[in-house]
Design an enzyme around this catalytic site. Structure first.
Site, PDB file in Angstrom:
ATOM      1  CG  HIS A 228       3.658 -32.156  -9.556  1.00  0.00           C
ATOM      2  ND1 HIS A 228       4.984 -32.485  -9.619  1.00  0.00           N
ATOM      3  CD2 HIS A 228       3.220 -32.651 -10.503  1.00  0.00           C
ATOM      4  CE1 HIS A 228       4.955 -33.685 -10.572  1.00  0.00           C
ATOM      5  NE2 HIS A 228       3.986 -33.763 -10.942  1.00  0.00           N
TER       6      HIS A 228
ATOM      7  CD  GLU B  74      -0.482 -32.532 -13.382  1.00  0.00           C
ATOM      8  OE1 GLU B  74      -0.434 -33.711 -13.653  1.00  0.00           O
ATOM      9  OE2 GLU B  74       0.830 -31.822 -13.142  1.00  0.00           O
ATOM     10  CG  HIS B  75      -0.097 -36.353  -9.992  1.00  0.00           C
ATOM     11  ND1 HIS B  75       0.481 -37.686 -10.319  1.00  0.00           N
ATOM     12  CD2 HIS B  75       0.818 -35.371 -10.521  1.00  0.00           C
ATOM     13  CE1 HIS B  75       1.598 -37.246 -11.047  1.00  0.00           C
ATOM     14  NE2 HIS B  75       1.894 -36.056 -11.062  1.00  0.00           N
TER      15      HIS B  75
ATOM     16  CD  GLU C 191       6.303 -36.507 -12.275  1.00  0.00           C
ATOM     17  OE1 GLU C 191       6.421 -35.580 -13.215  1.00  0.00           O
ATOM     18  OE2 GLU C 191       5.200 -36.556 -11.478  1.00  0.00           O
TER      19      GLU C 191
END
Length: 1025
Positions: free
Chosen positions: A101, A104-105, A202
């Protein structure tokens, strides 16, 4: 963004098959051209493996493999100008640091060819994309975009390829996007050290959502032996264990063409895509063995049980009933396409709608408020699962629920399913294949992602009617086909987990304490020089975030690439039985779409809050000769769904004028028109309201759904609340869909006797379902229009007995013609409150979340005002050039920005934000920035591209003409708005910022949803709820 595929797939449970075409020909030319490829043909380093026509979806699938690296490729050629590209990698983390994750950012923060910071967010303003994002699922990471412009497609493809294969992965980007230790105030070395980072916040937000938390635990515990046992998005307390080095290592092993699947869709030529992908990326790699396969989960020899806790929900309909219990079964491998199809159908038969056995056994006895957050078939992991259970139940009912589940499975094995229900489901699939949405490419990409990720055949998944035919045959050969599956997968399956979850008053406190301990442990290990370094790095990051970025290395479209005019949508306006009707001829693929707008003008004020409840139950309690079960069955068998929703439509010329009503919507195959109108006639003429047991089920589900939705859409609730006292339409919006409605539904759910509600519903019906204050719209193929008109005429005749001339509650009604060219024809009746006094209000809702949702709204101008276009551009430009940096990059919130609403409200918002009052001052700084005019012509042009990509986003045939029907916005009005957007200058933007957004000039409202907040509680200007 982290995507829990379960939640995602529940929305796509059946896979919304949809597609849209701008020019519909029976022989789709793109699909025909693609049929000319030959198996074994070599194209730009790829070899064609298979070419298959899929007539159901009007497309041709071409499957290829890259010769050198083994990368897999699927192209779906279809006459759709909304072209899509997606690349996905199998990412199989073995810990919960959130490495896929955070990666991905971080890959989207700059690459070799495009080294500027954050090219991803910058491209949003340099392109006309219709979609751009990235998702991290449990076992893959996917990067899709779509656009209708060929040059734009090449630009975006270039940026995406460079981002995933050649990212910079700078340490600074890892700190910003992943996690870092930093002084609370980065400018003050003596302020305490805290954890910061976009993904860190998040995931804190995600873990404050009990439904999400439960789904995560369930998956981790049902598949305890490999990658599914960890949190791919990252567990907040484990994220700080990830190092920059581990991140780079994960990229090197997983983001390789040998571990990639490429998918393209639409009407652009395949060769061009292959050439660009080969030249810009694949030619630079050799084949490796990525070794990312997921082994099968070893099967348990006996069932297991487990228990987890969560935070209590302040909005739960019944605070003493907040437990969840669910049984989850491990099924077969998802790469068997037909087995997957059968199990997902079987799942629907078992749980969907009031006729299903589990609905009857678990929901109707009102043991809980709704099914558990994870329910039904889930094909997002290598081996699928099926879950069934309840949320909103009492602890003492645990054993009873387990018994009911076992008993229901036995009953299904014994009795099977009524044939009519199976037909209704197959009918639903037929409609979904015909219905065309605007993001068909994206739906396909999501639909095939999981199976293809584990080397299933994506083409087989697209051949839906083959699966339907095989299914019908299996059923014909063995009438007990489905019962045998239930016996095999549920009754005799020892790999099943029973997971319960209960609220713990101290849950949030324990989380905060655990985070504090983790923080202290990190801090204690620091030397003085480490602390000094943290402070210096914090300043460096802040400095980098504050610098104006040079984005000139990125490709961009020009404003001149935007179409100067819009295509017109011709409609005909006439009447049927005295009711105005708008007809719009569209290539709807054999479906007819019906809408009716019914006015609320005669409804007494005291009934207003009940309208959303009325809308949600009116199509679900039975009507005419049908009880609610038979009604649900008929709707499934004859229509694509029937629904009623509240509408508050601000006027396009005056801020204090609006239309209020409810919208009826439904669709059906042409052959079912009489049946669909018959169902509506029965709802108008004889709806059933008297079944208190049924109403209680619907009320509980509705209250639970509203309570669950807040942690996802907190920013929407904050914006609605902030606008409440600024316009009359804003006030009504808050009543219908804001926190006021959430609280109201909680009160209704707590009532021991629903008698008063049952007596209220017919009163509302009498005012709303009245042909005297109604207008209709039909979208269908030209061939079917006259037939549809005749059916509509007889429907209006059937409901004539409900026609009453009633006095509006408010005298101030103004009329606007439905046909702008005919003032004497039928009209819309709007409410005018010209003496409305806007007032300043600041409201704080204390919620059980660790993050805030912040909003501020300002009263500005309506749609057709000359300054509206400037405000739209200003909102987009402030978001991209200022607020994104302040709120997300520096502030660590997941998102934030400004938007201009059609109702004349200019709103600022933030999403999953660690700050509250600080964000309000970022909004102020944004206004000062705009007034100072520190932006360039390039910034303005980028904002124009960004606004136009929304203005010109594709519209499905079902929705063409809807803007005119609902809001009276004509193509001419849209064109003049368009011309104003093109004309906006630097001076206009500074001017509107000063005129509407300055402190002295404005009437504003603010709202925050978030955790306990001392600053606000001490401030008398805030109302604390």
């Amino acid at each position: 963004m982290f995507r829990q595929t379960k939640a995602m797939l529940q929305k796509l449970r059946y896979l919304s098959f949809n597609g849209q075409q701008h020019t519909w020909r029976l022989k789709s030319t793109s699909a025909e051209r693609a049929l000319q490829y030959q198996q074994g043909q070599k194209i730009h380093g790829f070899t064609v493996k298979e070419v298959v026509a899929v007539p159901d979806l009007f497309l041709t699938a071409v499957k290829l493999t890259h010769d050198k690296t083994g990368a897999q490729y699927l192209h779906a050629a279809r006459d759709d100008s909304n072209n899509l590209f997606s690349v996905q990698f199998r990412t199989t983390p073995m810990d919960s640091t959130g490495v896929p994750h955070i990666l991905e950012h971080t890959v989207l923060c700059g690459s070799e060819k495009y080294p500027c910071r954050d090219p991803f967010f910058k491209m949003l303003n340099r392109s006309l994309s219709t979609f751009m994002n990235a998702f991290t699922a449990s076992d893959y990471t996917m990067y899709p975009f779509s656009t209708q412009n060929g040059k734009d497609f090449q630009n975006l493809l270039s940026v995406y390829l460079d981002a995933v294969f050649f990212p910079c992965l700078r340490e600074q980007d890892f700190w910003q996007e992943g996690w870092r230790l930093e002084n609370e105030n980065p400018k003050d070395p003596n302020s305490p050290l805290v954890f910061k980072g976009v993904v860190f916040n998040e995931m804190k937000g995600a873990f404050s959502d009990n439904e999400r938390l439960y789904a995560q635990h369930l998956q981790n515990k049902l598949y305890p032996d490999h990658t599914y046992s960890v949190v791919s998005g990252g567990e907040p307390l484990i994220i700080p264990d990830l190092t920059w080095e581990q991140l780079r290592q994960f990229h090197a092993t997983h983001y390789h063409p040998s571990n990639a699947r490429f998918f393209t869709y639409g009407d652009l030529p395949l060769e061009q895509h292959l050439k660009q992908i080969e030249e810009e990326a694949l030619s630079k790699f050799e084949r490796i063995d990525p070794n990312t396969e997921v082994p099968p989960q070893p099967h348990w020899s006996s069932p297991r049980e487990d228990h987890v806790t969560c935070s209590p929900d302040a909005l739960a309909p019944d605070p003493t009933r907040q437990n969840t219990l669910c049984v989850s079964y491990l099924l077969g491998d998802i790469t068997d396409a037909f087995e997957g199809f059968t199990l997902s159908l079987l799942s629907s038969l078992m749980i969907s709608g009031p006729n299903s056995p589990f609905y009857k056994a678990l929901i109707e006895p009102k043991i809980g408020t709704d099914f558990s957050s994870v329910v039904g078939y889930d094909g997002s992991t290598k081996e699928a699962s099926f879950s069934i259970g309840l949320q909103g139940m009492a602890e003492e009912d645990t054993e009873r629920v387990k018994q009911i589940i076992n008993q229901t499975i036995d009953d299904i094995i014994e009795n099977g399913f009524v044939e009519e229900r199976i037909e209704a489901l197959l009918h639903k699939i037929e409609i979904q294949m015909k219905h065309q949405s605007t993001n068909f490419g994206l739906s396909l990409a999501s639909y095939i992602a999981s199976s293809w990720n584990h080397d299933g055949d994506p083409v087989q998944l697209l051949q839906i009617s083959d699966s339907v035919a095989t299914f019908r045959q299996a059923l014909a050969e063995n009438p007990r086909f489905l019962q045998d599956k239930v016996k095999h997968y549920f009754k005799e399956n020892t790999h099943r987990l029973t997971l319960s979850m209960s609220p713990d008053e101290a849950y949030l406190e324990k989380q905060a304490k655990a985070e504090e301990e983790k923080l202290q442990k990190k801090i204690q290990a620091l030397s003085d020089s480490d602390r000094k370094e943290i402070y210096e790095k914090g300043l460096e990051l802040l400095d980098a975030q504050s610098k104006t970025q040079d984005a000139s290395c990125l490709p961009a479209l020009k404003v001149s690439d935007i179409q100067p005019t819009i295509p017109l949508t011709p409609v005909q306006i006439s009447t049927a039985g005295g009711v105005p009707v708008q007809y719009c001829e569209q290539p709807t693929n054999g479906l007819v779409y019906f809408r009716a707008m019914c006015s609320l003008n005669t409804l007494p004020e005291d009934l207003r809050l009940y309208v959303p409840l009325f809308c949600s139950v009116i199509t679900r309690m039975g009507c005419g000769g049908l009880d609610y079960r038979q009604q649900a069955q008929q709707m499934d068998l004859r229509t694509g769904g029937m629904s009623v929703s509240t509408q508050v439509i601000p006027d396009s010329t005056q801020l204090d004028v609006y239309e209020q009503g409810v919208l009826l919507s439904s669709s059906c195959l042409e052959r079912n028109l009489p049946h669909m109108f018959q169902l509506w006639s029965d709802i108008f003429n004889s709806p059933h309201f008297d079944d208190e047991e049924r109403l209680r089920v619907l009320v509980m589900m509705s209250a639970q759904e509203l309570a669950n939705g807040i942690s996802y859409s907190g920013h929407m609730y904050a914006m609605t609340r902030a606008g409440r006292h600024l316009t009359p339409a804003g006030d009504l919006q808050e009543s219908f869909s804001g926190m006021e409605q959430v609280k109201f539904m909680k009160r209704i759910a707590e009532m021991s006797d629903l008698g008063p509600v049952i007596r209220t519903l017919p009163r509302i019906k009498k005012h709303l379902l009245n042909p005297d204050s109604m207008r209709c719209a039909i979208n269908s193929t030209p061939q079917k229009l006259s037939d549809t008109a005749a059916q509509l005429e007889s429907f209006i005749k059937d409901i004539a007995e409900n026609r009453r001339e009633r006095k509006p509650i408010r005298a101030n009604v103004i009329e606007r013609p439905l046909d702008p060219l005919d003032d004497s024809g039928p009209s819309r009746k709007l409410i005018s409150e010209l003496n409305f006094q806007p007032c300043q209000m600041k409201t704080f809702f204390q919620m059980p979340f660790p993050v805030n949702f912040v909003s501020e709204s300002l009263r500005t101008v309506p749609f057709s005002h000359e300054d509206y276009a400037s405000l739209c551009l200003l909102a987009r430009m402030m978001t991209a050039k200022f607020l994104h940096g302040e709120i997300r990059e520096k502030g660590g919130a997941y998102g934030g920005g400004a938007r201009m609403g059609g109702g004349g409200l200019f709103s600022f918002y933030s999403y999953r934000d660690p700050n509250s009052v600080g964000t309000l001052s970022a909004f102020r700084k944004g206004v000062d920035w705009a007034k100072s005019g520190q932006f360039t012509q390039q910034d303005i042009d980028e904002a124009k591209l960004s606004v136009f990509s929304a203005v010109d986003s594709p519209v499905a045939p079902a929705d063409k003409g809807m803007g005119l029907f609902l809001s009276g916005v004509t193509d001419e009005m849209k064109q003049s708005h368009r011309e104003r957007l093109f004309a906006v200058t630097h001076k206009n933007l500074v001017d509107v910022a000063k005129r509407y957004l300055s402190i002295g000039q404005r009437t504003c409202g603010a709202a925050i949803l978030g955790p306990e907040n001392e600053t606000i509680e001490k401030d008398p200007s805030w109302i604390v709820k």
